[in-house]
Write a protein that holds these residues in place. Structure first.
Motif, mmCIF file in Angstrom:
data_model
loop_
_atom_site.group_PDB
_atom_site.id
_atom_site.type_symbol
_atom_site.label_atom_id
_atom_site.label_comp_id
_atom_site.label_asym_id
_atom_site.label_seq_id
_atom_site.Cartn_x
_atom_site.Cartn_y
_atom_site.Cartn_z
ATOM 1 N N LEU A 69 -13.634 -71.190 11.087
ATOM 2 C CA LEU A 69 -12.560 -70.349 10.543
ATOM 3 C C LEU A 69 -11.445 -70.134 11.558
ATOM 4 O O LEU A 69 -10.288 -69.948 11.189
ATOM 5 N N TYR A 70 -11.799 -70.151 12.836
ATOM 6 C CA TYR A 70 -10.781 -69.992 13.874
ATOM 7 C C TYR A 70 -9.784 -71.150 13.834
ATOM 8 O O TYR A 70 -8.569 -70.950 13.904
ATOM 9 N N SER A 71 -10.304 -72.351 13.710
ATOM 10 C CA SER A 71 -9.410 -73.508 13.670
ATOM 11 C C SER A 71 -8.688 -73.601 12.332
ATOM 12 O O SER A 71 -7.518 -73.995 12.264
ATOM 13 N N GLU A 72 -9.366 -73.214 11.254
ATOM 14 C CA GLU A 72 -8.770 -73.312 9.923
ATOM 15 C C GLU A 72 -7.605 -72.352 9.732
ATOM 16 O O GLU A 72 -6.584 -72.704 9.134
ATOM 17 N N PHE A 73 -7.744 -71.133 10.248
ATOM 18 C CA PHE A 73 -6.714 -70.114 10.033
ATOM 19 C C PHE A 73 -5.891 -69.817 11.283
ATOM 20 O O PHE A 73 -4.985 -68.983 11.243
ATOM 21 N N GLY A 74 -6.213 -70.473 12.372
ATOM 22 C CA GLY A 74 -5.426 -70.284 13.578
ATOM 23 C C GLY A 74 -5.655 -68.956 14.273
ATOM 24 O O GLY A 74 -4.758 -68.450 14.962
ATOM 25 N N PHE A 75 -6.846 -68.403 14.123
ATOM 26 C CA PHE A 75 -7.153 -67.156 14.824
ATOM 27 C C PHE A 75 -7.258 -67.421 16.317
ATOM 28 O O PHE A 75 -7.698 -68.495 16.748
ATOM 29 N N ASP A 76 -6.913 -66.412 17.101
ATOM 30 C CA ASP A 76 -7.076 -66.492 18.546
ATOM 31 C C ASP A 76 -8.537 -66.224 18.888
ATOM 32 O O ASP A 76 -9.210 -65.436 18.214
ATOM 33 N N GLU A 77 -9.021 -66.851 19.936
ATOM 34 C CA GLU A 77 -10.433 -66.686 20.316
ATOM 35 C C GLU A 77 -10.753 -65.254 20.722
ATOM 36 O O GLU A 77 -11.931 -64.862 20.754
ATOM 37 N N ASN A 78 -9.737 -64.458 21.031
ATOM 38 C CA ASN A 78 -9.947 -63.050 21.395
ATOM 39 C C ASN A 78 -9.867 -62.119 20.199
ATOM 40 O O ASN A 78 -9.865 -60.890 20.370
ATOM 41 N N GLU A 79 -9.812 -62.684 18.983
ATOM 42 C CA GLU A 79 -9.770 -61.881 17.766
ATOM 43 C C GLU A 79 -11.127 -61.950 17.059
ATOM 44 O O GLU A 79 -11.421 -62.936 16.380
#
Length: 212
Positions: A69-79
Motif C-alpha cells: 500500500l505504501y508503494s501503491e498510494f505513495g505513503f511515506d515510510e514514516n506514516e
C-alpha cells in the motif's frame, strides 16, 4: 443421510431457522455466543458444536506483500497505516473508527487511516462516512480503498487493525490479523472476546467507545 447445518450469525432466522434446527442432526456454530441463541431449544446440548473459523497459515504469512500500500498510494515510510477491514455497514462501526481517528490525528498527524471494504447495496452509508470525515476535518488523512482481493498484502501493510462492530458472530478479520502477528484493537462485541483476551493478545474496548 446426516444433515449438518452451519450457523455463523447472531441474528434470528425466524421460523426458517426453527425448521432447519428441527431437521438438523448437528448444528455447527462458529462461536459460543452464536450457539447461545439456541439456549432452551430441544436437544441443544447434543446438537450444538462450536467450530471456530480456521485461518490458512500457508496463505496468511507475516510480511508477505508488506509495504504494497505504501508503494501503491505513495505513503511515506514514516506514516503508520491504521485500517478497518470489512463490509461497509453501520453495524461494522466505521463511524467509530473515523471519530477515534480524529482524536489520534490531533496528537499524531502523520498517521493515515484506511477504510477497506465496500457497501453491498446503495452506498448511502459510505456517503455518510465521507461526509463525516469532511466534518471532522480529517479527509486528507482518510482513504477509502473499496473492495480488495489482496487482503494479506493489505493487512501486512498496516501497523494496526481496528475492528469495531456493534455485534459480531466471530470476527474473522481479527483472527486473520492475529495470524499475521498484527496488533488488534476491537470492540467487546459478540464472539470477539472468544478470540482476543484483553491485554494479552489484543485490546478490547466497549462498543461505541472512541475515547479509549
Amino acid at each position: 443421510i446426516p444433515l449438518v447445518w452451519h450457523v455463523r450469525v447472531l441474528e434470528s432466522g425466524g421460523i426458517a431457522e426453527r425448521i432447519a434446527y428441527f431437521f438438523a442432526d448437528k448444528v455447527i456454530v462458529n462461536s459460543e455466543i452464536v450457539g447461545k441463541k439456541f439456549t432452551g431449544w430441544k436437544d441443544v446440548s447434543k446438537k450444538i458444536a462450536v467450530v471456530y473459523n480456521g485461518i490458512d497459515l500457508e496463505e496468511f504469512k507475516p510480511d508477505e506483500g508488506k509495504g504494497k500500500l505504501y508503494s501503491e498510494f505513495g505513503f511515506d515510510e514514516n506514516e503508520p497505516l491504521v485500517g478497518i477491514v470489512g463490509e461497509i455497514s453501520s453495524n461494522k462501526g466505521q463511524k467509530y473508527f473515523l471519530e477515534a481517528a480524529s482524536k489520534v490525528i490531533k496528537e499524531f498527524p502523520q498517521v493515515k487511516f484506511l477504510v477497506v471494504g465496500e457497501e453491498p447495496d446503495s452506498g448511502a452509508y459510505k456517503g455518510e462516512l465521507i461526509r463525516l470525515a469532511n466534518k471532522l476535518k480529517i479527509s486528507s488523512s482518510v482513504y477509502f480503498l473499496g473492495f480488495r482481493d489482496d487482503i494479506v498484502d493489505v493487512l501486512n501493510s498496516l501497523a494496526l487493525l481496528v475492528h469495531c462492530p456493534e455485534r459480531e458472530g466471530f470476527g474473522r478479520v481479527v483472527a486473520e490479523a492475529m495470524a499475521l502477528k498484527m496488533p488488534v484493537v476491537a470492540t467487546n462485541a459478540g464472539g470477539i472476546p472468544e478470540i482476543i483476551k484483553d491485554g494479552m493478545n489484543g485490546l478490547l474496548v466497549p462498543i461505541g467507545d472512541t475515547e479509549t
